[in-house]
Design an enzyme around this catalytic site. Structure first.
Site, short mmCIF file in Angstrom:
data_model
loop_
_atom_site.label_atom_id
_atom_site.label_comp_id
_atom_site.label_asym_id
_atom_site.label_seq_id
_atom_site.Cartn_x
_atom_site.Cartn_y
_atom_site.Cartn_z
N ASP A 121 -1.65 5.70 -5.85
CA ASP A 121 -2.73 6.72 -6.15
C ASP A 121 -2.09 7.67 -6.97
O ASP A 121 -1.04 7.98 -7.06
CB ASP A 121 -3.24 7.47 -4.82
CG ASP A 121 -3.60 6.45 -3.66
OD1 ASP A 121 -4.66 5.94 -3.63
OD2 ASP A 121 -2.96 6.62 -2.65
N HIS B 225 0.79 -1.16 0.10
CA HIS B 225 -0.05 0.12 -0.12
C HIS B 225 0.91 1.34 0.12
O HIS B 225 1.57 1.55 1.14
CB HIS B 225 -0.88 0.24 1.22
CG HIS B 225 -1.89 1.09 1.38
ND1 HIS B 225 -2.08 2.04 2.45
CD2 HIS B 225 -2.64 1.53 0.64
CE1 HIS B 225 -2.76 2.74 2.17
NE2 HIS B 225 -3.35 2.58 1.20
N GLU C 216 0.79 -1.06 -4.97
CA GLU C 216 -0.65 -0.04 -4.96
C GLU C 216 -0.12 1.49 -4.85
O GLU C 216 0.81 1.70 -4.30
CB GLU C 216 -1.56 -0.28 -3.90
CG GLU C 216 -2.80 0.42 -3.68
CD GLU C 216 -2.88 1.99 -3.20
OE1 GLU C 216 -3.63 2.55 -3.22
OE2 GLU C 216 -1.70 2.24 -2.47
N GLU D 29 -5.03 3.49 -8.28
CA GLU D 29 -6.31 4.46 -7.94
C GLU D 29 -6.40 5.80 -8.40
O GLU D 29 -5.33 6.37 -8.26
CB GLU D 29 -6.31 4.25 -6.58
CG GLU D 29 -7.72 4.91 -5.97
CD GLU D 29 -7.85 5.08 -4.50
OE1 GLU D 29 -8.67 5.92 -4.06
OE2 GLU D 29 -7.05 4.35 -3.70
N HIS E 197 -1.19 10.76 -2.76
CA HIS E 197 -2.50 10.47 -2.16
C HIS E 197 -3.32 11.64 -2.21
O HIS E 197 -4.38 12.00 -2.43
CB HIS E 197 -2.41 9.68 -0.85
CG HIS E 197 -3.83 9.29 -0.36
ND1 HIS E 197 -4.36 10.35 0.47
CD2 HIS E 197 -4.77 8.30 -0.40
CE1 HIS E 197 -5.59 9.95 0.84
NE2 HIS E 197 -5.67 8.69 0.47
#
Length: 259
Positions: free
Chosen positions: A37, A8, A35, A123, A50
């Protein structure tokens, strides 16, 4: 089958999130996926950040969407994580490049050059002033890598159903993950998401609502859970048949799974 372990924002428990240093540490620790963003800069670059602004991770004012990549590249995105590190005489010298803003292209190049298959969960953040341009630029970049078709190591995630629909229209073979923040939204989402879409519930909701957890497990959708950092939460994910766990502590999750 045990779940895939996805880092993450990199190995973000130990190292500042979304920096190249955090992702390299995750890979060194055995993470099977990464992962991130993504947000769009004022001059059209996708960067791995993020928050919409810089206050938390770069200690200054300003929104990502209002700054050019050159402006962001001058900032330190790592010191906030360990502000006293410069006082540690025994700490190794820090490579500043590992703590600068990370472009999505650089992250994907790192994955493409790695000596084993690494999957990437990207994301897209909404709302944003650029709306659907974020997904358009993302799909264009994935095409550059040949990762917009079946077999791609990349999947696209969002809390925005509309954003995922945009990706599906532009690149129907890219796997999609509908993120879910609140259990109450599941009955509506369950009726509209694609039958092949992955479902991404948060661990807090699964922990707090056993009924929601059972519904997700029985949904017929593959389940990827965020953010899983403890033995108890990992055990819950395994009991639900989750196929991926997204963790700030990927090496620790792998250690637990190996026991």
């Amino acid at each position: 089958m045990r779940p895939q372990v996805v880092a993450h924002r990199g190995a973000s428990h130990e190292i500042a999130e979304h920096t190249l240093g955090a992702y390299l540490a995750a890979l060194d620790g055995g993470a099977e996926g990464l992962e991130c963003d993504v947000r769009l800069t004022a001059d059209g670059h996708l960067v791995c950040v993020h928050d919409r602004d810089l206050r938390r991770t770069a200690s200054r004012k300003g929104a990502i969407s209002t700054l050019d990549l050159a402006d962001l590249s001058e900032l330190d995105f790592a010191s906030w994580k360990n502000p006293w590190s410069e006082l540690d005489d025994e700490a190794p010298d820090r490579d500043d490049e590992l703590g600068r803003v990370l472009t999505l292209r650089k992250l994907l190049e790192t994955v493409a050059d790695y000596d084993r298959r690494i999957e990437v969960a990207i994301e897209t953040k909404h709302p944003t002033r650029y709306g659907g341009l974020v997904e358009k630029r993302l799909v264009e970049m994935l095409r550059d890598f040949g990762w917009d078709r079946a077999g791609s190591p990349v999947r696209v995630m969002s809390f925005s159903f509309t954003a995922l629909q945009r990706v599906e229209r532009m690149a129907p073979d890219i796997p999609l993950v509908q993120l879910i923040e609140h259990a109450v939204s599941w009955p509506m989402l369950r009726r509209v998401i694609g039958k092949d879409w992955i479902v991404g519930p948060g661990i807090d909701e699964l922990r707090d609502s056993p009924r929601f957890a059972r519904r997700i497990a029985r949904s017929g959708h593959e389940v990827h859970v965020w953010t899983v950092n403890t033995p108890e939460d990992l055990e819950l994910c395994q009991s639900l048949g989750a196929s991926a766990v997204i963790s700030d502590r990927p090496a620790y999750m792998l250690e637990l799974l190996a026991q």
